[in-house]
Motif scaffolding. Structure first.
Motif, short mmCIF file in Angstrom:
data_model
loop_
_atom_site.label_atom_id
_atom_site.label_comp_id
_atom_site.label_asym_id
_atom_site.label_seq_id
_atom_site.Cartn_x
_atom_site.Cartn_y
_atom_site.Cartn_z
N LYS A 73 0.81 -1.22 0.00
CA LYS A 73 0.00 0.00 0.00
C LYS A 73 0.84 1.27 0.00
O LYS A 73 0.34 2.35 -0.30
CB LYS A 73 -0.94 0.02 1.22
CG LYS A 73 -1.91 -1.16 1.25
CD LYS A 73 -2.68 -1.32 -0.06
CE LYS A 73 -3.55 -2.56 -0.07
NZ LYS A 73 -4.11 -2.83 -1.42
N ARG A 74 2.11 1.15 0.35
CA ARG A 74 3.01 2.30 0.28
C ARG A 74 4.19 1.94 -0.62
O ARG A 74 4.92 0.99 -0.36
CB ARG A 74 3.53 2.70 1.67
CG ARG A 74 2.55 3.54 2.50
CD ARG A 74 3.28 4.11 3.71
NE ARG A 74 2.42 4.95 4.53
CZ ARG A 74 1.91 4.60 5.71
NH1 ARG A 74 2.15 3.40 6.18
NH2 ARG A 74 1.17 5.43 6.40
N THR A 122 7.59 3.51 -3.01
CA THR A 122 8.48 4.62 -3.35
C THR A 122 9.22 4.28 -4.63
O THR A 122 9.46 3.11 -4.94
CB THR A 122 9.50 4.92 -2.22
OG1 THR A 122 10.29 3.77 -1.96
CG2 THR A 122 8.78 5.34 -0.95
N ARG A 159 -0.62 6.25 -10.74
CA ARG A 159 -1.96 6.87 -10.78
C ARG A 159 -2.86 6.16 -11.80
O ARG A 159 -4.06 5.97 -11.56
CB ARG A 159 -1.86 8.35 -11.14
CG ARG A 159 -0.94 9.18 -10.24
CD ARG A 159 -1.48 9.36 -8.85
NE ARG A 159 -0.59 10.21 -8.05
CZ ARG A 159 -0.35 10.02 -6.76
NH1 ARG A 159 -0.93 9.04 -6.11
NH2 ARG A 159 0.48 10.82 -6.11
N ASP A 171 -4.74 0.64 -5.12
CA ASP A 171 -5.10 1.32 -3.89
C ASP A 171 -3.85 1.52 -3.05
O ASP A 171 -3.21 0.55 -2.64
CB ASP A 171 -6.12 0.48 -3.12
CG ASP A 171 -6.49 1.10 -1.78
OD1 ASP A 171 -6.46 2.34 -1.67
OD2 ASP A 171 -6.78 0.33 -0.84
N GLY A 172 -3.48 2.75 -2.81
CA GLY A 172 -2.29 2.99 -2.01
C GLY A 172 -1.73 4.38 -2.23
O GLY A 172 -2.39 5.27 -2.78
N GLN A 173 -0.49 4.56 -1.80
CA GLN A 173 0.19 5.84 -1.92
C GLN A 173 1.57 5.63 -2.52
O GLN A 173 2.15 4.55 -2.41
CB GLN A 173 0.33 6.49 -0.54
CG GLN A 173 -0.97 6.86 0.13
CD GLN A 173 -0.73 7.53 1.48
OE1 GLN A 173 0.14 7.14 2.24
NE2 GLN A 173 -1.52 8.55 1.78
N GLY A 192 5.53 7.60 -3.04
CA GLY A 192 6.43 8.68 -2.66
C GLY A 192 7.81 8.45 -3.23
O GLY A 192 7.99 7.66 -4.17
N VAL A 215 3.92 13.63 -5.30
CA VAL A 215 3.85 12.45 -4.45
C VAL A 215 2.85 12.61 -3.31
O VAL A 215 2.40 13.72 -3.00
CB VAL A 215 5.24 12.12 -3.87
CG1 VAL A 215 6.21 11.75 -4.99
CG2 VAL A 215 5.78 13.27 -3.02
N ASP A 216 2.55 11.48 -2.67
CA ASP A 216 1.65 11.47 -1.51
C ASP A 216 2.41 11.63 -0.20
O ASP A 216 1.84 12.11 0.78
CB ASP A 216 0.88 10.14 -1.47
CG ASP A 216 0.05 9.91 -2.72
OD1 ASP A 216 -0.70 10.82 -3.10
OD2 ASP A 216 0.18 8.82 -3.32
N PHE A 217 3.64 11.18 -0.18
CA PHE A 217 4.45 11.28 1.04
C PHE A 217 5.92 11.27 0.65
O PHE A 217 6.28 10.96 -0.50
CB PHE A 217 4.15 10.12 2.01
CG PHE A 217 4.62 8.77 1.52
CD1 PHE A 217 5.86 8.26 1.91
CD2 PHE A 217 3.82 8.00 0.69
CE1 PHE A 217 6.28 7.01 1.47
CE2 PHE A 217 4.25 6.75 0.23
CZ PHE A 217 5.49 6.26 0.63
#
Length: 457
Positions: free
Chosen positions: A157-158, A160, A207, A212-214, A216, A287-289
């Motif tokens: 879900k995360r 990079t 994107r 589903d996730g983020q 960075g 980015v999201d984070f």
């Protein structure tokens, strides 16, 4: 007690090439590290190449159990591009099976996998085409990213894109520590630009994937501190921050390259070749984070005899030997925990307080066997103190509103460190290279369990 926010991530960080081993097995193709060790093994500490590292490929289940035992709730590692797509196009089913088992095992033990796509391990097939110097590397990386999202997006879900892109740029094209080990400021800038665009296009692929996730990026920050407040020294500090920090942080978070950086590159005849539409892609795919790796500050002063146009970064900012520094003698790095507070405030004030975490922080020490107690446990109190000092300043930044959600130590088990091999050890667990890679917890690992359970210390 110093308490951290609810849900804070307590974990560690590592990478595929530094831990997995099996470097030319199970369908994986060669990276620059495999080839460089083949060509110049004398460059590598104690003949320690990338072939076995910490043998995580075979021992990941034991490692994950140990993560749970010491209270880790998250772990950041990477996928090997050359393992997943050995020729850049064809999916390796063995790699898919390995990574899916690894990531699922983490989830089953309450450890969130944070997965990075590139950690200095350039596939050799791409290096032969020019590596990051070639614009086609951008599309190649985007395809790899898309493939990873498709194969593992249900588990991870995360994400990079890159770990410390400044490092493979500097070490490969300015300092000689990574292949191809050349010194060419102009090429370094072009490599950096293509790396940035590869990141941007990977974010775009994420994107579009619908996963589903983020997503960075992980950047190393060595904040510049100038010798004085003189105009010349402050100019040097600004140049250091522009090149080393803002060059990736601004595009990733704010969607644009700093105008000051563009001016600096232009006046030194260093502007990279760009494609039409790049700036629009950068603007759209933020980015999201952010993950920030912090080890040491960058002490700078105005260069005494600068050359214009600059031939090396030291023509823009020279190193300054701060007389009050505290040094880790094994790594030669300054220990300056207060910078982590300064970084926290920078993220709050300059970058819209975007969610971020400390994605690496740690202390490498040689010959740790000297510190074994009567039970054979490495009593690394120096590492515990190092972590505490940095967490105190991080906590201060969080208390003042910085949106930090976690702290990851480098690293979980002692790992292979490029040309340095196993000279310095960083882990919460030691690895016995002469005894089937046996893992043994250090005092810091036991203390980390208390840290996580108490959500502070």
């Amino acid at each position: 007690m110093i308490k951290f926010p609810d849900g804070f991530l307590w974990g560690a960080a590592a990478s595929a090439p530094q831990t997995e081993g099996h470097s030319l097995l199970n369908g994986k193709s060669a990276t620059t590290w495999d080839k460089w060790f083949e060509m110049n093994p004398e460059k590598f500490n104690d003949n320690q190449g990338p072939q076995d590292t910490s043998n995580t490929y075979e021992m990941y289940q034991e490692d994950v159990e140990n993560m749970q035992k010491i209270g880790m709730n998250s772990y950041r590692t990477s996928i090997s591009w050359a393992r997943l797509l050995p020729d850049g196009k064809t999916l390796n089913p063995e790699a898919v099976g390995f990574y899916r088992s690894y990531f699922q095992d983490m989830l089953d033990h309450g450890v969130e996998p944070i997965i990075n796509l590139f950690h200095f391990d350039m596939p050799w097939w791409l290096m032969e085409k020019g590596g990051w110097k070639a614009r086609e590397s951008v599309d190649d990386f985007a395809f790899y990213a898309k493939t990873a999202f498709e194969q593992f997006g249900d588990l991870v879900k995360r994400w990079t894109t890159f770990n410390e892109p400044i490092v493979h740029i500097e070490c490969g094209y300015l300092l000689g520590f990574h292949y191809p080990a050349i010194v060419d400021f102009k090429k370094a800038v072009q490599v950096g630009y293509h790396t940035l665009m590869a990141h941007v296009c990977a974010v775009k692929a994420f994107r579009e994937s619908g996963v589903d996730g983020q997503i960075g990026i992980i950047l190393n920050v060595s904040p510049a501190y100038s010798r004085s407040d003189s105009k010349e020294d402050m100019k040097a500090k600004n140049a250091s921050d522009l090149l080393s920090i803002y060059s990736f942080l601004d595009p990733a978070v704010l969607g644009k390259t700093p105008s000051e950086l563009i001016s600096l590159l232009k006046e030194n005849e260093l502007l990279p070749y760009v494609d039409a539409g790049d700036s629009a892609l950068i603007k759209k795919n933020t980015v999201d984070f952010i993950g920030l790796n912090y080890y040491q500050p960058n002490r700078v002063m105005a260069p005494e005899n600068p050359i214009t146009p600059a031939k090396t970064p030291e023509d823009l900012f020279a190193p300054y030997d701060w007389p009050d520094k505290k040094i880790n003698p094994y790594r030669g790095w300054e220990i300056y925990p207060k910078a982590l507070y300064d970084v926290a405030i920078m993220m709050r004030d300059k970058y819209h307080n975007i969610p971020w975490y400390v994605s690496e922080n740690g202390m490498g020490v040689a010959d740790e066997g000297r510190y074994k107690d009567d039970n054979g446990v490495i009593d690394d109190q120096y590492r515990i103190e190092f972590i505490k000092e940095h967490l105190e300043y991080l906590h201060k930044g969080i208390e003042e509103g910085s949106n930090c959600f976690g702290y990851h130590l480098w690293t979980f088990v002692d790992c292979w460190s490029w040309l340095n091999g196993y000279r310095n050890r960083y882990g919460l667990f030691s690895v016995d290279l002469d005894n089937d890679f046996k893992r043994t917890i250090k005092s810091s690992g036991k203390w980390f369990k208390e840290l996580s359970e108490n959500n502070g210390f």
